[in-house]
Write a protein that holds these residues in place. Structure first.
Motif, mmCIF file in Angstrom:
data_model
loop_
_atom_site.group_PDB
_atom_site.id
_atom_site.type_symbol
_atom_site.label_atom_id
_atom_site.label_comp_id
_atom_site.label_asym_id
_atom_site.label_seq_id
_atom_site.Cartn_x
_atom_site.Cartn_y
_atom_site.Cartn_z
ATOM 1 N N PHE A 1 -37.278 42.083 10.383
ATOM 2 C CA PHE A 1 -37.354 43.536 10.242
ATOM 3 C C PHE A 1 -36.249 44.307 10.954
ATOM 4 C CE2 PHE A 1 -41.837 42.078 9.775
ATOM 5 C CZ PHE A 1 -41.922 42.319 8.412
ATOM 6 N N HIS A 2 -35.679 43.738 12.008
ATOM 7 C CA HIS A 2 -34.638 44.458 12.744
ATOM 8 C C HIS A 2 -33.238 43.928 12.456
ATOM 9 C CE1 HIS A 2 -37.632 46.733 14.891
ATOM 10 N NE2 HIS A 2 -38.272 45.608 15.151
ATOM 11 N N LYS A 3 -33.161 42.654 12.089
ATOM 12 C CA LYS A 3 -31.858 42.058 11.773
ATOM 13 C C LYS A 3 -31.698 41.791 10.281
ATOM 14 C CE LYS A 3 -30.687 41.759 16.108
ATOM 15 N NZ LYS A 3 -29.641 42.583 16.677
ATOM 16 N N ASN A 4 -32.741 42.072 9.510
ATOM 17 C CA ASN A 4 -32.722 41.983 8.041
ATOM 18 C C ASN A 4 -32.447 40.588 7.471
ATOM 19 O OD1 ASN A 4 -33.312 44.754 7.681
ATOM 20 N ND2 ASN A 4 -31.187 45.218 8.173
ATOM 21 N N TYR A 5 -32.953 39.558 8.132
ATOM 22 C CA TYR A 5 -32.865 38.211 7.578
ATOM 23 C C TYR A 5 -34.083 37.973 6.692
ATOM 24 C CZ TYR A 5 -29.025 36.948 10.625
ATOM 25 O OH TYR A 5 -27.807 36.883 11.245
ATOM 26 N N PRO A 6 -33.870 37.481 5.470
ATOM 27 C CA PRO A 6 -34.992 37.251 4.545
ATOM 28 C C PRO A 6 -35.725 35.941 4.871
ATOM 29 C CG PRO A 6 -32.945 36.646 3.484
ATOM 30 C CD PRO A 6 -32.586 37.201 4.844
ATOM 31 N N ILE A 7 -36.544 35.975 5.889
ATOM 32 C CA ILE A 7 -37.255 34.788 6.362
ATOM 33 C C ILE A 7 -38.726 34.903 5.981
ATOM 34 C CG2 ILE A 7 -37.957 33.487 8.408
ATOM 35 C CD1 ILE A 7 -35.451 34.627 9.802
ATOM 36 N N ARG A 8 -39.292 33.770 5.554
ATOM 37 C CA ARG A 8 -40.734 33.720 5.311
ATOM 38 C C ARG A 8 -41.241 32.359 5.757
ATOM 39 N NH1 ARG A 8 -42.340 30.566 1.160
ATOM 40 N NH2 ARG A 8 -40.819 30.020 -0.416
ATOM 41 N N TYR A 9 -42.547 32.261 5.931
ATOM 42 C CA TYR A 9 -43.149 30.983 6.302
ATOM 43 C C TYR A 9 -43.638 30.299 5.038
ATOM 44 C CZ TYR A 9 -45.638 27.451 8.920
ATOM 45 O OH TYR A 9 -46.042 26.254 9.446
ATOM 46 N N SER A 10 -43.181 29.084 4.818
ATOM 47 C CA SER A 10 -43.597 28.311 3.653
ATOM 48 C C SER A 10 -44.789 27.443 4.042
ATOM 49 C CB SER A 10 -42.448 27.432 3.164
ATOM 50 O OG SER A 10 -42.915 26.515 2.202
ATOM 51 N N LYS A 11 -45.929 27.716 3.441
ATOM 52 C CA LYS A 11 -47.115 26.909 3.735
ATOM 53 C C LYS A 11 -46.955 25.482 3.223
ATOM 54 C CE LYS A 11 -50.380 30.706 3.902
ATOM 55 N NZ LYS A 11 -51.583 31.303 3.321
ATOM 56 N N SER A 12 -46.291 25.331 2.092
ATOM 57 C CA SER A 12 -46.128 23.985 1.533
ATOM 58 C C SER A 12 -45.171 23.138 2.375
ATOM 59 C CB SER A 12 -45.641 24.053 0.089
ATOM 60 O OG SER A 12 -44.381 24.679 0.020
ATOM 61 N N LEU A 13 -44.106 23.755 2.889
ATOM 62 C CA LEU A 13 -43.149 23.030 3.728
ATOM 63 C C LEU A 13 -43.557 23.029 5.203
ATOM 64 C CD1 LEU A 13 -39.806 24.370 2.202
ATOM 65 C CD2 LEU A 13 -40.884 22.144 1.797
ATOM 66 N N LYS A 14 -44.448 23.955 5.553
ATOM 67 C CA LYS A 14 -44.926 24.119 6.933
ATOM 68 C C LYS A 14 -43.782 24.416 7.895
ATOM 69 C CE LYS A 14 -48.990 21.383 6.187
ATOM 70 N NZ LYS A 14 -49.746 20.198 6.465
ATOM 71 N N ARG A 15 -42.918 25.344 7.462
ATOM 72 C CA ARG A 15 -41.816 25.786 8.310
ATOM 73 C C ARG A 15 -41.295 27.119 7.784
ATOM 74 N NH1 ARG A 15 -36.748 25.043 5.963
ATOM 75 N NH2 ARG A 15 -36.677 23.573 4.251
ATOM 76 N N TYR A 16 -40.507 27.782 8.607
ATOM 77 C CA TYR A 16 -39.859 29.017 8.177
ATOM 78 C C TYR A 16 -38.660 28.676 7.305
ATOM 79 C CZ TYR A 16 -42.641 31.680 11.471
ATOM 80 O OH TYR A 16 -43.685 32.270 12.133
ATOM 81 N N VAL A 17 -38.432 29.498 6.298
ATOM 82 C CA VAL A 17 -37.297 29.298 5.395
ATOM 83 C C VAL A 17 -36.609 30.629 5.142
ATOM 84 C CG1 VAL A 17 -38.306 27.297 4.227
ATOM 85 C CG2 VAL A 17 -38.727 29.579 3.326
ATOM 86 N N LEU A 18 -35.333 30.547 4.804
ATOM 87 C CA LEU A 18 -34.610 31.729 4.349
ATOM 88 C C LEU A 18 -34.852 31.862 2.856
ATOM 89 C CD1 LEU A 18 -31.100 31.651 6.049
ATOM 90 C CD2 LEU A 18 -32.925 33.274 6.418
ATOM 91 N N VAL A 19 -35.185 33.054 2.421
ATOM 92 C CA VAL A 19 -35.412 33.312 1.005
ATOM 93 C C VAL A 19 -34.057 33.564 0.368
ATOM 94 C CG1 VAL A 19 -36.509 34.832 -0.662
ATOM 95 C CG2 VAL A 19 -37.659 34.310 1.497
ATOM 96 N N GLU A 20 -33.750 32.778 -0.637
ATOM 97 C CA GLU A 20 -32.466 32.933 -1.322
ATOM 98 C C GLU A 20 -32.655 33.793 -2.561
ATOM 99 O OE1 GLU A 20 -30.453 29.238 -1.883
ATOM 100 O OE2 GLU A 20 -31.218 28.455 0.005
ATOM 101 N N ASP A 21 -31.702 34.673 -2.784
ATOM 102 C CA ASP A 21 -31.769 35.564 -3.953
ATOM 103 C C ASP A 21 -31.464 34.836 -5.228
ATOM 104 O OD1 ASP A 21 -32.446 37.689 -2.367
ATOM 105 O OD2 ASP A 21 -30.360 38.272 -2.062
#
Length: 69
Positions: A49-69
């Motif tokens: 929210f402050h640095k604008n990185y598109p990060i989400r938590y993937s339940k299937s991978l069980k880790r944080y990932v960068l969302v690619e456009d």
């Protein structure tokens, strides 16, 4: 070696781990950083929210990932 006492260094290292797809769960990250899982969530939210990185938590991978456009 990262000085984990410094929040900015910890957050930068967390981003590095996410970008380079290290397979660490929220719990494993908390253990690595010697903090609570809530602190990891707070750092990720700061990156999102402050640095604008598109990060989400993937339940299937069980880790944080960068969302690619």
């Amino acid at each position: 070696m990262v000085d984990f006492k410094n929040y900015e260094a910890r957050r930068t290292y967390l981003l590095y781990l996410i970008i380079h797809k290290y397979p660490l769960s929220r719990k494993q990250l908390a253990q690595k950083f010697n903090c609570e899982e809530h602190t990891i969530t707070r750092m990720v939210n700061d990156l999102r929210f402050h640095k604008n990185y598109p990060i989400r938590y993937s339940k299937s991978l069980k880790r944080y990932v960068l969302v690619e456009d």
